[in-house]
Design a protein around this motif. Structure first.
Motif, PDB file in Angstrom:
ATOM      1  N   HIS A 120      -4.665   1.684   4.453  1.00 35.19           N
ATOM      2  CA  HIS A 120      -3.435   1.930   5.215  1.00 35.19           C
ATOM      3  C   HIS A 120      -4.104   2.420   6.469  1.00 35.19           C
ATOM      4  O   HIS A 120      -3.438   1.904   7.516  1.00 35.19           O
ATOM      5  CB  HIS A 120      -2.493   3.080   4.483  1.00 35.19           C
ATOM      6  CG  HIS A 120      -1.400   3.148   5.089  1.00 35.19           C
ATOM      7  ND1 HIS A 120      -1.408   4.470   6.168  1.00 35.19           N
ATOM      8  CD2 HIS A 120      -0.063   2.844   5.161  1.00 35.19           C
ATOM      9  CE1 HIS A 120      -0.157   4.411   6.538  1.00 35.19           C
ATOM     10  NE2 HIS A 120       0.643   3.357   5.916  1.00 35.19           N
ATOM     11  N   VAL A 134       0.847  -1.068   0.047  1.00 35.86           N
ATOM     12  CA  VAL A 134      -0.111  -0.046   0.022  1.00 35.86           C
ATOM     13  C   VAL A 134       1.073   1.411   0.106  1.00 35.86           C
ATOM     14  O   VAL A 134       0.822   2.040  -0.683  1.00 35.86           O
ATOM     15  CB  VAL A 134      -0.891  -0.028   1.106  1.00 35.86           C
ATOM     16  CG1 VAL A 134      -1.552   1.256   1.481  1.00 35.86           C
ATOM     17  CG2 VAL A 134      -2.154  -1.034   1.022  1.00 35.86           C
ATOM     18  N   LEU A 175      -6.991   3.325  -1.320  1.00 32.40           N
ATOM     19  CA  LEU A 175      -5.605   2.845  -0.680  1.00 32.40           C
ATOM     20  C   LEU A 175      -5.544   3.774   0.679  1.00 32.40           C
ATOM     21  O   LEU A 175      -4.863   2.677   1.623  1.00 32.40           O
ATOM     22  CB  LEU A 175      -4.394   3.036  -1.505  1.00 32.40           C
ATOM     23  CG  LEU A 175      -4.495   2.045  -2.749  1.00 32.40           C
ATOM     24  CD1 LEU A 175      -3.278   2.508  -3.713  1.00 32.40           C
ATOM     25  CD2 LEU A 175      -4.448   0.480  -2.310  1.00 32.40           C
ATOM     26  N   ILE A 199      -2.580  -7.624  -1.859  1.00 37.10           N
ATOM     27  CA  ILE A 199      -3.112  -7.096  -0.824  1.00 37.10           C
ATOM     28  C   ILE A 199      -4.401  -7.877  -0.552  1.00 37.10           C
ATOM     29  O   ILE A 199      -4.901  -8.076   0.528  1.00 37.10           O
ATOM     30  CB  ILE A 199      -3.427  -5.679  -0.899  1.00 37.10           C
ATOM     31  CG1 ILE A 199      -2.199  -4.867  -1.021  1.00 37.10           C
ATOM     32  CG2 ILE A 199      -4.278  -5.009   0.020  1.00 37.10           C
ATOM     33  CD1 ILE A 199      -2.238  -3.350  -1.526  1.00 37.10           C
TER      34      ILE A 199
END
Length: 1002
Positions: free
Chosen positions: A391, A370, A387, A810
């Protein structure tokens, strides 16, 4: 004839004895007509008949007897023959004792006296031990010489026997009080019984075995040397209906010793005048489900009447020994429980270490890519927001996991601080100032007042960081206008940290619980409802490790102030931890997770960057029970001021003592402050001790408060009455300091053990519920946001390949973490909550198995998964749980099958059961691991052995799900043939009881 010389006049009045004497023609006796008797005799007979104290006249050379109504019970069946008869003939069995006493009085003219004098008499058809206090006085004959003896006698058998039996009960309680083992308690108690052979010629104590089928001899006393040993083990059938001892046990009537000896196959007594002929069989209470804990066989004295007093004494003996055995058994159980908890604590340490490592991996795989992608300037706004959300939630997940693990380590007492001389002002300013931007965005003002301190302060910097960050973050969460302040001041010889706010405040009734773990103020208005509820509890524990204190002051609607006080210097800290190296990896996540969480409250989406490796935590174990504090609050009620002062002084070195003068005042004091124990005198004006006891037992608030009665009344009747009224103990004045303290501490210890067990059970249940809720909500929510955001990005067709690859990683890592959390939730539910619940419904097993295989085939396109189905494929199972079983077993097989070999899945039926079979051709599972295959695994045990790599929960969960359906799991693993897991479940899941697991290997 002189006045008052006729029989009617001499024997006037006198009750039944006067009437009996008037009916006798005395002229035909050796005394002759009444009017011829000496005046002294006639006068004294009238005095004796009118007296209500036991008295007897013995007149003349043959000591002929005249006695009153009060003396008749002393004679027993010797009355009425004793009237006018020689005392030597009436008391022939003891005249060798009484004769010299009478001769001495007649010869010297001096009185004799005796107190609690033992005489072995025969007045009820058997030879009996009786005790008397008496006085022998000479009666003048009118010519200057003694003509007879006036005997004033009071039988004191009841008093002597009562005191002797009370002493025996005290000895039983005192000797077994500190016994920590059941065998030791039994031996000490029976040895104390052996010290009273007058009431208890012999005693045998049998305790029931764990199997419930036998009773074993634990202790014996009173058996003469050379006596054959009784049966060491008896079948319980002898005490049950139809058994040899059942009748005596139920009726509580004496049993012939000869019959008892036959049952026990032993010679219980030897020949002799005092050899017992009868015995009692008594059950001892205290075992679970109302069954007896054992049986007491006691011989009865042939010199004592088996009356209600004797029967009551026997019951108290059995009760005291039952209590001693129950106390020792409770101690043993508590010790075993502590050892079990210690073993569980060690297992949890390893388990949480594995969990921490496994969380670190997916979090790193999420946050690293990320941050790499966020560093690019080619992201569109929508992509960047997605994103950034990933995070932010990843950092929040770090903070939550580390907080939970920190608190677990603290509760388990496994945290090792490293105290360093620190510029506390500079450190505090840096931490507080980091919130400046967030506070400004919230429309608030941040005040930081931390002037330099005169000397460095010894703290663990990492722990201090957690204290400050939690307090400031908490203030920001509950403050909507005004200011937040942080002040550090020198208050020699201490330093004081204050964190205040002008927020919503805390209701006064909630303040006492504000530092309790998982406690959250109900209805509190904050910027977010989320949170674990352990932040303030963590602060308190960290401050305690520094020898400090933390308190909260608050006014609803005006704000709160949290004040932390730390001693200066290092004398209060463990010397070995001063500048000591750390034994654990750092667990402080830094300020970034707190500020990211605050940005979420404020609607700010811009995350604060930080390396994931800097915020990962090393876990520890779940909280363990704390030790019970000594002392307690005792309420003493006694109308005698000196006695109140005396008892207070005896107790106040160990307890807090509150004194009152009567029962009514005691009730008022208990209403104001509930005591841990009540000591009450029996005799008090107004409401006495028994009345106070009844009030306490009738009130639900005070019914469980331990209660000890104090009284000057000795004897078993008083003791029995006090215990039957509901007292926990009965103490007779005067008593020694040691006895008083032993009784009070014993009663308090039992009450605390009961309360402790109840509290621990409730705390554990509360902790389990909170833990499951916290993990379910606060771990899954951020992962859901991560997964959905990553999936949204992957669906974008214009996404470049170089961007797609890290986002795909991810997504895969988040899915793996999601599965792991699901397994952890199931593990918690199964291990702590008692099992996994299922919701069976009609299910197409063929369709479900095809769906699971298709999903896993898509996730692993490089592997071949073959599915073979047979039978009708219809069952009544929990569909989600069945899919979980298939997913775990097939995923495990895919991972450990050799490249190029297929994973074979078969679903078919055998009679009333369905069979799910998963086979792979990987390396075999070592035979040493098979017995532990379905338990949570330790790291290093599962390398290339067909066992899941995460935290070893997959097969554990499979086993619990299958057993919840009433099924079983089998495993066969052979070199060259591969490994096969076989699940067999009834087509209709109707019971949670699982079948036996079979482990087969070549």
């Amino acid at each position: 004839m002189s006045p008052g010389s006729s029989a009617e006049e001499v024997f006037a009045g006198g009750g039944e004895m006067g009437a009996l004497m008037r009916s006798i023609d005395w002229s035909k006796t050796e005394l002759g007509p009444v009017d011829a008797w000496p005046p002294a005799l006639r006068a004294l007979v009238g005095v004796v008949l009118g007296n209500r104290f036991p008295m007897v006249i013995r007149w003349g050379e043959r000591l002929l007897q005249f006695y009153n109504d009060a003396y008749r019970p002393v004679l027993g069946d010797k009355h009425p023959a004793a009237l006018g008869e020689s005392a030597a003939q009436t008391w022939a069995e003891i005249w060798h004792v009484l004769g010299p006493l009478h001769e001495g009085v007649l010869r010297t003219g001096r009185a004799e006296w005796g107190e609690h004098f033992l005489l072995t008499i025969c007045r009820k058809g058997f030879t009996e031990d009786a005790y008397f206090t008496f006085s022998y006085s000479p009666i003048p004959d009118g010519f200057g010489k003694p003509g007879g003896v006036l005997v004033t006698a009071q039988e004191t058998s009841s008093q002597v026997l009562g005191e002797r039996r009370l002493h025996t009960l005290q000895q039983v309680a005192a000797s077994s009080f500190r016994a920590k083992r059941v065998e030791d308690a039994a031996l000490r108690a029976v040895q104390a019984l052996g010290e009273n052979p007058h009431d208890l010629p012999f005693a045998l104590l049998y305790l029931c075995d764990a199997d419930g089928q036998h009773a074993s001899l634990a202790a014996s006393a009173g058996l003469p040397p050379g006596t054959s040993s009784p049966q060491p083990r008896l079948g319980m059938e002898v005490f049950q209906e139809g058994g040899a001892l059942h009748g005596a046990l139920q009726s509580r009537q004496p049993l012939e010793v000869a019959h008892l000896a036959q049952v026990l196959r032993a010679e219980l007594v030897v020949e002799g005048p005092r050899a017992p002929t009868h015995a009692m069989v008594l059950a001892m209470e205290g075992a679970a489900e109302g069954s007896p804990a054992g049986f007491l066989l006691i011989g009865l004295s042939v010199r004592l009447e088996y009356d209600e007093r004797y029967r009551g004494f026997m019951g108290l003996v059995a009760g005291h020994i039952s209590t001693a055995i129950a106390n020792a058994r409770a101690y043993e159980e508590e010790k075993r429980r502590a050892e079990t908890l210690a073993e569980l604590d060690r297992s949890k340490t390893v388990f949480f270490s594995n969990v921490s490592h496994e969380f670190r991996t997916p979090l790193t795989l999420m946050l690293g890519p990320v941050e790499d992608v966020l560093a690019s300037d080619r992201l569109e706004r929508e992509e960047r927001e997605a994103l950034e959300r990933v995070h932010r939630n990843g950092l929040r997940l770090f903070k939550l996991v580390n907080t939970l693990l920190d608190f677990s380590r603290l509760e388990a007492g496994r945290v090792q601080a490293s105290y360093q001389p620190t510029d506390l002002a500079a450190l505090t300013v840096g931490l507080a100032s980091a919130f400046d931007s967030a506070v400004m965005k919230a429309g608030l003002r941040l005040v930081v007042e931390c002037p330099p301190l005169p000397a460095p302060i010894w703290v663990d910097p990492e722990m201090w960081e957690k204290v400050v960050l939690n307090l400031v973050s908490n203030a920001l969460k509950f403050t909507f206008e005004g200011e937040i302040g942080v002040a550090l001041r020198w208050r020699a010889p201490q330093v004081e940290l204050s964190v205040w706010d002008t927020g919503t405040g805390i209701p006064s009734e909630e303040l006492p619980r504000i530092f309790e773990r998982f406690h959250r103020v109900q209805g509190a208005r904050g910027r977010s409802h989320e949170g674990s509820g352990i932040g303030l509890s963590l602060v308190q524990e960290l401050v305690r490790l520094h020898g400090g204190t933390v308190r909260a002051d608050s006014t609803p609607g005006r704000g709160s102030t949290f004040t932390v006080t730390l001693p200066a210097g290092s004398a209060h800290l463990p010397r070995e931890r001063l500048a000591a190296p750390r034994t654990h990896a750092p667990t402080s996540p830094g300020v970034a997770p707190f500020l990211n969480e605050a940005s979420g409250w404020l609607g700010t989406v811009r995350p604060l960057s930080g390396s994931p490796e800097e915020v990962l935590a090393a876990p520890e174990v779940l909280p363990q029970a704390r030790s019970q504090a000594s002392g307690g609050h005792i309420l003493l009620a006694d109308d005698n001021a000196d006695m109140r002062d005396y008892v207070r002084r005896l107790l106040e070195t160990r307890f807090t003592v509150e004194t009152v003068a009567d029962g009514a005042a005691a009730l008022a004091a208990a209403e104001a402050r509930l005591p841990d124990l009540v000591l009450s005198d029996v005799m008090m004006p107004g409401m006495d001790g028994f009345g106070l006891l009844r009030e306490f037992r009738a009130n639900p608030r005070t019914t469980a408060v331990p209660f000890i009665l104090l009284s000057a009344r000795a004897g078993e009747e008083a003791t029995v009455g006090g215990l039957q009224a509901g007292a926990d103990d009965y103490l007779v004045k005067p008593f020694s300091t040691r006895e008083l303290l032993a009784r009070v501490e014993g009663v308090l210890r039992l009450a605390r053990e009961r309360a402790k067990r109840e509290r621990l059970a409730q705390e554990r249940a509360d902790f389990e519920q909170h833990l499951i809720g916290i993990v379910s909500h606060d771990l899954r929510n951020p992962l859901a946001a991560i997964t959905l955001s990553a999936a949204t990005l992957l669906r974008r067709t214009e996404l470049e390949e170089r961007q797609r690859r890290p986002i795909s990683r991810i997504f895969t890592a988040a899915e793996r973490a999601n599965r792991m959390i699901r397994d952890l939730l199931d593990f918690t539910q199964a291990r702590l909550g008692g099992g996994l619940p299922i919701q069976p419904k009609a299910l197409d097993v063929h369709a479900l198995s095809q769906q699971v295989v298709d999903e896993l085939q898509a996730a692993h396109p490089e592997r071949v998964i073959e599915l073979e189905r047979g039978g009708a494929g219809q069952a009544v199972w929990d569909g989600d749980r069945t899919a979980q079983v298939l997913t775990n077993l097939i995923s495990n097989a895919v991972h450990y099958s050799r490249p190029g070999t297929p994973v074979r899945v078969r679903v078919f039926e055998e009679g009333a059961q369905a069979v799910l079979e998963v086979h792979n051709e990987g390396a075999p599972i070592p035979a040493t691991l098979l017995p532990r295959l379905f338990q949570p695994m330790q790291r290093g045990e599962s390398e290339a052995n067909n066992i899941g790599r995460s935290v070893g929960l997959g097969l554990y969960i499979v086993d619990h799900i299958v057993r919840a359906h009433g099924g079983q799991v089998e495993v066969r693993s052979v070199e060259g043939e591969g490994t096969t897991f076989t699940v067999r479940m009834p087509l209709t899941a109707g019971a949670r009881a699982g079948g036996e697991r079979r482990d087969r290997h070549g």
